[in-house]
Design a protein around this motif. Structure first.
Motif, PDB file in Angstrom:
ATOM      1  N   LEU A 168     130.234 107.313  38.422  1.00  0.00           N
ATOM      2  CA  LEU A 168     128.831 106.907  38.328  1.00  0.00           C
ATOM      3  C   LEU A 168     127.895 108.045  38.721  1.00  0.00           C
ATOM      4  CD1 LEU A 168     128.930 103.279  39.803  1.00  0.00           C
ATOM      5  CD2 LEU A 168     128.355 103.912  37.457  1.00  0.00           C
ATOM      6  N   GLU A 169     128.248 108.764  39.818  1.00  0.00           N
ATOM      7  CA  GLU A 169     127.424 109.890  40.263  1.00  0.00           C
ATOM      8  C   GLU A 169     127.430 111.024  39.232  1.00  0.00           C
ATOM      9  OE1 GLU A 169     127.553 109.642  45.134  1.00  0.00           O
ATOM     10  OE2 GLU A 169     129.197 110.670  44.085  1.00  0.00           O
ATOM     11  N   GLU A 170     128.575 111.219  38.620  1.00  0.00           N
ATOM     12  CA  GLU A 170     128.671 112.265  37.584  1.00  0.00           C
ATOM     13  C   GLU A 170     127.747 111.948  36.415  1.00  0.00           C
ATOM     14  OE1 GLU A 170     131.977 114.420  34.655  1.00  0.00           O
ATOM     15  OE2 GLU A 170     132.597 112.817  36.012  1.00  0.00           O
ATOM     16  N   ARG A 171     127.764 110.699  35.970  1.00  0.00           N
ATOM     17  CA  ARG A 171     126.908 110.292  34.855  1.00  0.00           C
ATOM     18  C   ARG A 171     125.435 110.272  35.283  1.00  0.00           C
ATOM     19  NH1 ARG A 171     128.005 108.671  30.282  1.00  0.00           N
ATOM     20  NH2 ARG A 171     126.195 107.275  30.193  1.00  0.00           N
ATOM     21  N   PHE A 172     125.201 109.919  36.540  1.00  0.00           N
ATOM     22  CA  PHE A 172     123.830 109.885  37.039  1.00  0.00           C
ATOM     23  C   PHE A 172     123.212 111.293  37.052  1.00  0.00           C
ATOM     24  CE2 PHE A 172     120.733 110.075  40.559  1.00  0.00           C
ATOM     25  CZ  PHE A 172     119.873 109.059  40.180  1.00  0.00           C
ATOM     26  N   ASN A 173     124.065 112.303  37.341  1.00  0.00           N
ATOM     27  CA  ASN A 173     123.593 113.698  37.417  1.00  0.00           C
ATOM     28  C   ASN A 173     123.601 114.407  36.072  1.00  0.00           C
ATOM     29  OD1 ASN A 173     123.137 113.667  40.238  1.00  0.00           O
ATOM     30  ND2 ASN A 173     125.330 113.945  40.613  1.00  0.00           N
ATOM     31  N   MET A 174     124.103 113.756  35.039  1.00  0.00           N
ATOM     32  CA  MET A 174     124.130 114.381  33.719  1.00  0.00           C
ATOM     33  C   MET A 174     122.710 114.590  33.204  1.00  0.00           C
ATOM     34  SD  MET A 174     127.315 112.411  31.820  1.00  0.00           S
ATOM     35  CE  MET A 174     126.978 113.124  30.225  1.00  0.00           C
ATOM     36  N   LYS A 175     122.457 115.793  32.729  1.00  0.00           N
ATOM     37  CA  LYS A 175     121.145 116.125  32.185  1.00  0.00           C
ATOM     38  C   LYS A 175     121.305 116.689  30.776  1.00  0.00           C
ATOM     39  CE  LYS A 175     118.652 115.366  35.976  1.00  0.00           C
ATOM     40  NZ  LYS A 175     119.617 114.520  36.666  1.00  0.00           N
ATOM     41  N   GLY A 176     120.401 116.315  29.895  1.00  0.00           N
ATOM     42  CA  GLY A 176     120.429 116.850  28.545  1.00  0.00           C
ATOM     43  C   GLY A 176     119.889 118.275  28.508  1.00  0.00           C
ATOM     44  N   GLY A 177     120.155 118.988  27.405  1.00  0.00           N
ATOM     45  CA  GLY A 177     119.627 120.332  27.239  1.00  0.00           C
ATOM     46  C   GLY A 177     120.512 121.404  27.847  1.00  0.00           C
ATOM     47  N   ILE A 178     120.083 122.672  27.708  1.00  0.00           N
ATOM     48  CA  ILE A 178     120.829 123.810  28.228  1.00  0.00           C
ATOM     49  C   ILE A 178     120.591 123.932  29.731  1.00  0.00           C
ATOM     50  CG2 ILE A 178     121.212 126.296  28.004  1.00  0.00           C
ATOM     51  CD1 ILE A 178     121.880 124.735  25.490  1.00  0.00           C
ATOM     52  N   PRO A 179     121.651 124.053  30.526  1.00  0.00           N
ATOM     53  CA  PRO A 179     121.466 124.160  31.982  1.00  0.00           C
ATOM     54  C   PRO A 179     120.769 125.460  32.383  1.00  0.00           C
ATOM     55  CG  PRO A 179     123.761 124.558  31.386  1.00  0.00           C
ATOM     56  CD  PRO A 179     123.080 124.075  30.146  1.00  0.00           C
ATOM     57  N   HIS A 180     119.852 125.367  33.322  1.00  0.00           N
ATOM     58  CA  HIS A 180     119.121 126.534  33.809  1.00  0.00           C
ATOM     59  C   HIS A 180     119.228 126.642  35.323  1.00  0.00           C
ATOM     60  CE1 HIS A 180     117.374 126.442  29.803  1.00  0.00           C
ATOM     61  NE2 HIS A 180     116.842 127.643  30.036  1.00  0.00           N
ATOM     62  N   LYS A 181     119.081 127.869  35.811  1.00  0.00           N
ATOM     63  CA  LYS A 181     119.072 128.127  37.247  1.00  0.00           C
ATOM     64  C   LYS A 181     118.133 129.297  37.519  1.00  0.00           C
ATOM     65  CE  LYS A 181     122.131 129.007  41.176  1.00  0.00           C
ATOM     66  NZ  LYS A 181     123.531 129.253  41.597  1.00  0.00           N
ATOM     67  N   GLU A 182     117.142 129.061  38.351  1.00  0.00           N
ATOM     68  CA  GLU A 182     116.140 130.076  38.684  1.00  0.00           C
ATOM     69  C   GLU A 182     115.462 130.636  37.435  1.00  0.00           C
ATOM     70  OE1 GLU A 182     118.107 132.988  41.052  1.00  0.00           O
ATOM     71  OE2 GLU A 182     118.439 131.635  42.749  1.00  0.00           O
ATOM     72  N   GLY A 183     115.184 129.752  36.498  1.00  0.00           N
ATOM     73  CA  GLY A 183     114.461 130.139  35.298  1.00  0.00           C
ATOM     74  C   GLY A 183     115.293 130.803  34.221  1.00  0.00           C
ATOM     75  N   LYS A 184     116.596 130.927  34.449  1.00  0.00           N
ATOM     76  CA  LYS A 184     117.472 131.557  33.471  1.00  0.00           C
ATOM     77  C   LYS A 184     118.586 130.594  33.077  1.00  0.00           C
ATOM     78  CE  LYS A 184     116.736 136.243  35.272  1.00  0.00           C
ATOM     79  NZ  LYS A 184     117.403 137.452  35.836  1.00  0.00           N
ATOM     80  N   ILE A 185     119.194 130.838  31.906  1.00  0.00           N
ATOM     81  CA  ILE A 185     120.323 130.009  31.474  1.00  0.00           C
ATOM     82  C   ILE A 185     121.464 130.169  32.473  1.00  0.00           C
ATOM     83  CG2 ILE A 185     122.063 129.682  29.678  1.00  0.00           C
ATOM     84  CD1 ILE A 185     119.999 130.532  27.618  1.00  0.00           C
TER      85      ILE A 185
END
Length: 518
Positions: free
Chosen positions: A276-293
């Protein structure tokens, strides 16, 4: 050749007999004979029964439909085999359309005097027919352009031009492996997918699963919406309750069976919560970190590319196996639409241990000569076709390159010669310190020397940092092999083995790159 073919047929027959002995239900091998084999040994084949397979180039009925002539090609060579089929053997209307695929058996006979064919096949049995609707078959009998073939990619190899190119490439690839094997080189397979930019130009095709994963996640979230926070809290409460139940049973010193059952339920509750937590944390789109892919989520956990060169990897093998080479596909993401800039091509990259620039030039020259002579000896028919239809001086140049010693001049001498040219005005300026353009290279080979030229000792400013610095401090031990009508064919260099010099050169290059970025 006839002896070799005989040996091959004997082996094939013995293998077929062994297969049938092992399993009589297997269909017997047809032991097909290549058209090239037949035409090369025409006199020896006359009177023999053979099985031939191929595709009809042209077909025509004769004798008021009593028999038909077929021009059959199986791709083994440019030439066709003339085939004669009587109407009583097979429906002629099925066999004559261009493109028809046939497997036939018959007797090879000597044709009447005065005809160009040295042998022809009288068909006694038609084993297989791949029918063609002549109204829909896309390749016309008349001449057409290569551009026309772009709409019928799957039929390209049926044409004389593309099939000739395929056979020539096949011979060149075989000759390449033959040359390096005869000269003590080991063949090394280098990665096609790599995390290093060997050329340093950044013109690379990127390999990533981020886009497909993003699409997959978005599709999944649309089909099954993610859980709400209340669902997570409820699941956490269940885990808490199950945990307390286990603790309570242990405090009561309950039976092992009851405790194991309770622990099993707790484990299931934790697994359910994790999902459930895994699905709750799922986000659409390309993952980013500090403004970069964020490539940590990518397949390899970092950026990866299609290789532009296997040099970096094969060098490590040269330091263990001695002389090695890699021969495989390379990729360049250059937005250029010229015949000299391909998105995908195969490159040969030798690395020679304990060698200097002279060794490098010697191998390069002998390799080019070996390939040119190989084509003249093994692929003359296809080269004659190219001379007739594509490049009228191709064979002439092959003979020139394979028979004459290459001219060897320094870069400084080459620039001096070009600066003194008065009968031609170059589009690109000639001066020391500037890389030679294709027009300069061709002028040296086609006008000045009229043969291949090896230019060596280039300015260090236009070459890679790892090339050995010469004693003059201005040039490096690099060379290019130039040939008529092409220009640069091979580039190579002696590597810098002095660590202190290598570090200095690398530092200077890094400083230059930083200056460009700023």
């Amino acid at each position: 050749m006839a002896e070799a073919d005989g040996a091959a047929e004997k082996v094939t027959t013995e293998m077929a007999a062994a297969s049938l002995a092992a399993d009589p239900a297997l269909e017997q091998s047809h032991e097909r004979v290549f058209i090239k084999t037949i035409l090369n040994g025409a006199e020896e084949f006359v009177g023999r029964r053979v099985v031939v397979g191929g595709w009809v180039k042209t077909g025509r009925e004769q004798g008021k439909g009593s028999f038909a002539f077929l021009e059959l090609n199986d791709g083994s060579c440019l030439a066709n085999l003339q085939v004669i089929v009587d109407a009583g053997v097979c429906s002629l209307a099925q066999l004559t359309p261009t493109g028809t695929s046939v497997l036939i058996e018959g007797e090879l006979k000597k044709p009447p005097e005065g005809v160009k064919q040295s042998v022809e096949l009288r068909v006694e049995k038609v084993l297989e027919v791949g029918l063609v609707d002549s109204a829909k078959y896309p390749l016309p009998k008349t001449r057409f352009t290569l551009e026309f073939l772009r709409d019928f990619v799957h039929f390209r190899a049926r044409t004389n031009t593309i099939s000739a190119v395929a056979r020539i490439r096949n011979e060149l690839a075989y000759a390449t492996h033959t040359y390096f094997r005869e000269n003590g080189f080991r063949y090394v397979h280098t990665p096609i997918i790599t995390t290093s930019d060997c050329e340093g130009a950044g013109e690379m095709f990127q390999v990533t699963t981020l886009f497909s994963e993003a699409e997959k996640i978005e599709k999944e979230l649309n089909q099954i919406p993610p859980p709400q926070e209340s669902d997570i809290e409820a699941a956490k409460l269940i885990v808490k309750e199950k945990g307390e139940s286990v603790s309570h049973l242990k405090s009561l010193k309950a039976s092992k069976e009851k405790i194991v059952g309770a622990v099993s339920e707790l484990t299931k509750a934790k697994e359910s919560l994790a999902k459930l937590e895994e699905r709750f944390n799922m986000k659409g789109g390309i993952p980013h970190k500090e403004g970069k892919i964020d490539y940590a989520h990518d397949f390899f956990g970092r950026q990866a590319f299609l290789t532009v060169s296997g040099q970096l990897q094969v060098e490590t093998y040269a330091c263990a196996l001695g002389n090695v080479y890699t021969f495989g596909p390379t990729f360049r993401a250059e937005h250029s639409h010229t015949s000299r800039h391909l998105a995908e091509f195969w490159m040969i990259e030798p690395e020679i241990a304990f060698a200097n620039l002279q060794d490098d030039m010697n191998y390069a020259e002998s390799y080019v000569k070996f390939l040119c002579k190989w084509l003249l000896d093994h692929c003359l028919e296809d080269m004659e076709f190219m001379v007739k239809n594509v490049d009228k001086t191709a064979i002439e140049r092959l003979k020139l390159v394979s028979s004459m010693p290459f001219e060897r001049i320094s870069y400084t001498k080459a620039v001096q010669l070009l600066e003194n040219v008065t009968d031609k005005e170059f589009e690109n300026k000639v001066e020391w310190g500037v890389d030679l353009a294709s027009e300069h290279e061709r002028y040296l080979t086609e006008v000045v020397f009229k043969k291949p030229v090896i230019v060596y000792n280039y300015p260090k400013s236009i070459k890679a940092f790892y090339m050995r610095l010469n004693d003059d401090g201005k040039t490096v031990a690099a060379m290019d092999v130039l040939v008529p009508k092409v220009g640069e064919l091979i580039g190579g260099s002696q590597r810098e083995e002095r660590l202190d010099v290598l570090k200095q050169s690398l530092q200077k290059k890094l400083h230059q790159w930083l200056q460009q970025l700023l």
